[in-house]
Design an enzyme around this catalytic site. Sequence first.
Site, short mmCIF file in Angstrom:
data_model
loop_
_atom_site.label_atom_id
_atom_site.label_comp_id
_atom_site.label_asym_id
_atom_site.label_seq_id
_atom_site.Cartn_x
_atom_site.Cartn_y
_atom_site.Cartn_z
N SER A 41 17.17 1.65 -44.10
CA SER A 41 16.68 1.98 -45.43
C SER A 41 17.78 2.57 -46.31
CB SER A 41 15.54 3.01 -45.28
OG SER A 41 15.19 3.56 -46.53
N ASP A 63 4.24 -7.60 -43.08
CA ASP A 63 4.03 -6.32 -42.38
C ASP A 63 2.79 -5.61 -42.91
OD1 ASP A 63 4.61 -4.45 -44.52
OD2 ASP A 63 6.73 -4.44 -44.02
N GLY A 64 2.31 -4.63 -42.13
CA GLY A 64 1.17 -3.83 -42.55
C GLY A 64 0.08 -3.75 -41.50
N GLY A 65 -0.03 -2.58 -40.89
CA GLY A 65 -1.17 -2.30 -40.02
C GLY A 65 -1.12 -2.90 -38.63
N GLN A 85 17.93 -2.44 -46.59
CA GLN A 85 16.84 -2.33 -47.57
C GLN A 85 17.36 -1.60 -48.80
OE1 GLN A 85 14.97 0.91 -48.12
NE2 GLN A 85 14.25 -0.16 -49.94
N ALA A 104 12.33 5.28 -44.21
CA ALA A 104 13.19 6.37 -44.66
C ALA A 104 13.21 7.54 -43.67
CB ALA A 104 12.67 6.86 -46.01
N HIS A 132 3.64 -1.97 -48.42
CA HIS A 132 4.34 -0.72 -48.10
C HIS A 132 3.48 0.18 -47.20
CE1 HIS A 132 8.14 1.14 -49.85
NE2 HIS A 132 7.72 2.12 -49.06
N TYR A 164 3.50 12.96 -43.60
CA TYR A 164 4.35 12.06 -44.39
C TYR A 164 4.34 10.65 -43.76
CZ TYR A 164 8.47 9.69 -46.14
OH TYR A 164 9.31 8.73 -46.67
N THR A 172 13.31 -3.93 -51.99
CA THR A 172 11.91 -3.50 -52.05
C THR A 172 11.45 -3.51 -53.50
OG1 THR A 172 12.18 -2.21 -50.06
CG2 THR A 172 10.34 -1.60 -51.47
N ARG A 200 4.84 2.15 -38.80
CA ARG A 200 4.40 3.34 -38.04
C ARG A 200 4.33 3.04 -36.55
NH1 ARG A 200 1.37 2.82 -42.65
NH2 ARG A 200 1.28 4.56 -44.12
N TYR A 224 17.13 -0.24 -52.92
CA TYR A 224 16.37 0.15 -54.12
C TYR A 224 17.26 -0.09 -55.33
CZ TYR A 224 12.64 2.40 -51.40
OH TYR A 224 11.59 2.65 -50.56
N LYS A 281 10.86 -7.63 -50.54
CA LYS A 281 9.84 -6.95 -49.71
C LYS A 281 8.79 -6.34 -50.63
CE LYS A 281 9.39 -3.28 -46.25
NZ LYS A 281 8.76 -2.18 -46.97
N PRO A 333 12.24 -1.47 -42.41
CA PRO A 333 13.02 -0.32 -42.87
C PRO A 333 12.13 0.87 -43.21
CG PRO A 333 12.85 -1.99 -44.59
CD PRO A 333 12.24 -2.59 -43.35
C1 LIG Z 1 7.31 6.98 -43.10
C2 LIG Z 1 7.55 5.66 -43.76
C3 LIG Z 1 8.72 5.48 -44.51
C4 LIG Z 1 8.96 4.25 -45.12
N1 LIG Z 1 10.14 4.08 -45.81
C5 LIG Z 1 10.40 2.87 -46.40
C6 LIG Z 1 11.63 2.66 -47.08
O1 LIG Z 1 12.50 3.53 -47.16
N2 LIG Z 1 11.83 1.46 -47.67
C7 LIG Z 1 10.89 0.45 -47.61
O2 LIG Z 1 11.11 -0.63 -48.16
N3 LIG Z 1 9.73 0.62 -46.93
C8 LIG Z 1 9.47 1.80 -46.32
N4 LIG Z 1 8.28 1.97 -45.63
C9 LIG Z 1 7.34 0.83 -45.49
C10 LIG Z 1 7.65 0.02 -44.23
O3 LIG Z 1 8.86 -0.68 -44.35
C11 LIG Z 1 6.54 -1.01 -43.96
O4 LIG Z 1 6.36 -1.83 -45.09
C12 LIG Z 1 5.20 -0.34 -43.60
O5 LIG Z 1 5.40 0.81 -42.81
C13 LIG Z 1 4.32 -1.34 -42.83
O6 LIG Z 1 3.07 -0.77 -42.54
P1 LIG Z 1 2.71 -0.10 -41.12
O7 LIG Z 1 3.35 1.23 -41.10
O8 LIG Z 1 1.23 -0.04 -41.16
O9 LIG Z 1 3.25 -1.02 -40.05
C14 LIG Z 1 8.02 3.19 -45.01
C15 LIG Z 1 6.86 3.39 -44.25
C16 LIG Z 1 6.62 4.60 -43.63
C17 LIG Z 1 5.37 4.77 -42.81
#
Ligand SMILES: Cc1cc2nc3c(=O)[nH]c(=O)nc-3n(C[C@H](O)[C@H](O)[C@H](O)COP(=O)(O)O)c2cc1C
Length: 394
Positions: A109, A309-311, A130, A82, A278, A27, A158, A333, A132, A254, A80
Amino acid sequence: MRLKHCINYQDFRELARRRLPGPIFNYIDGAADDETTYRRNTSAFEECDLVPNVLTGVEHVDLSVNVLGQKLELPFYCSPTALQRLFHHEGERAVAHAAQKFGTMFGVSSLGTVSLEEISSNFSFPQVYQFYFHKDRGLNMAMLERAKSAGVRIMMLTVDSITGGNRERDLRTGFSIPLRLTLEGLVQFAIKPKWAVDYLMHEKFRLPQLERDVVMAGGTTSISDYFTTMLDPSMNWRDVAEMVKQWDDKFCLKGIMSVNDAKRAIDIGCSGIVVSNHGGRQLDGSRSSFDQLAEIVDAVGDRIEVLFDGGVHRGTHALKALSLGAKAVGLGRYYLFPLAAAGRAGVERALGLMRAEIERDMKLMGCTSIAQLSRSNLRFRNSFRREQATAQCH
Ligand SMILES: Cc1cc2nc3c(=O)[nH]c(=O)nc-3n(C[C@H](O)[C@H](O)[C@H](O)COP(=O)(O)O)c2cc1C
């Protein structure tokens, strides 16, 4: 392998993989469809090279930034995410302790497992909520009021999750809340009994942001039901403009990926946007956030705060995004695997390593403050990106 042996993202990921039942690890680790956007989010950094300056005198490096009306000691924050108590029984409490210790912000979240009230009354770091968007407008207003009364200043809506992404790893394992596992998924839990004992010995799993207003109790409504039945797929700019007005404080969208949307965010009075896909968990094939960052900063960076954000797995990744013009960099992550691996100690170790990497990299780049990072110290291997970056330098 133990926490003290973890010195980078891959180590934490491996420790989390060993500790977590497969469905939970997948997950966190998984993304949508073929996971191409997920992979590209990190590999995009490799097409951008740093060009350091030397002999600039770098004994003291200031990593602080000002974002959304708050001073952060570090140019990165915890995005944020979950369900954190599913990953480790300390969940959001562990991340909040680490955010407080390092002087940065943390987004709780809507699908968080510790209440926003508990976090805001026990911690003083800048808290983000954060959000919804629900079909029931009254419920949206009530939730805004609740966050306001808890002292939250920054609302982060988001906007990239109008429907759930196709996460095929979860389909295979049967991951959902409540858990409805496939036989293969059940076997994965059976071979990680320590996780199960930890989970069962601590307070019952809850979704306190939602349980007051949304009927999810009794195990009959899953998170995917929540997304399809409670969230509003007709959400549009007029609705969000109304919310921004109602909130009347820092409001951030976001999941903005297009210049057009970034401009509309300004039009409706937002203070910030997060360039984000995301973590590749929604629209696979979407451009990576790093590839898209320059275009958005160029169009709106002087009128709205652009977060990213991302990666991000390395200090140099953060440095590249900041050099392109991001005001701060969100980690997902990067802190979730350490959380799963070792709770608060894991998150603190990971944030400490990221801080040390950025500080070292800043020194090696010849910079003593984040404001000194610029595109003049970046080169892109791809010619289109090279032209974009050069145009900005002149
Ligand atoms: C397990 C998991 C749960 C997430 N839950 C939410 C959430 O509840 N709300 C939200 O806006 N983004 C959520 N995200 C996205 C993160 O906020 C973020 O945008 C994303 O993890 C960034 O990428 P990265 O994991 O490569 O750093 C989630 C990401 C992961 C990996």
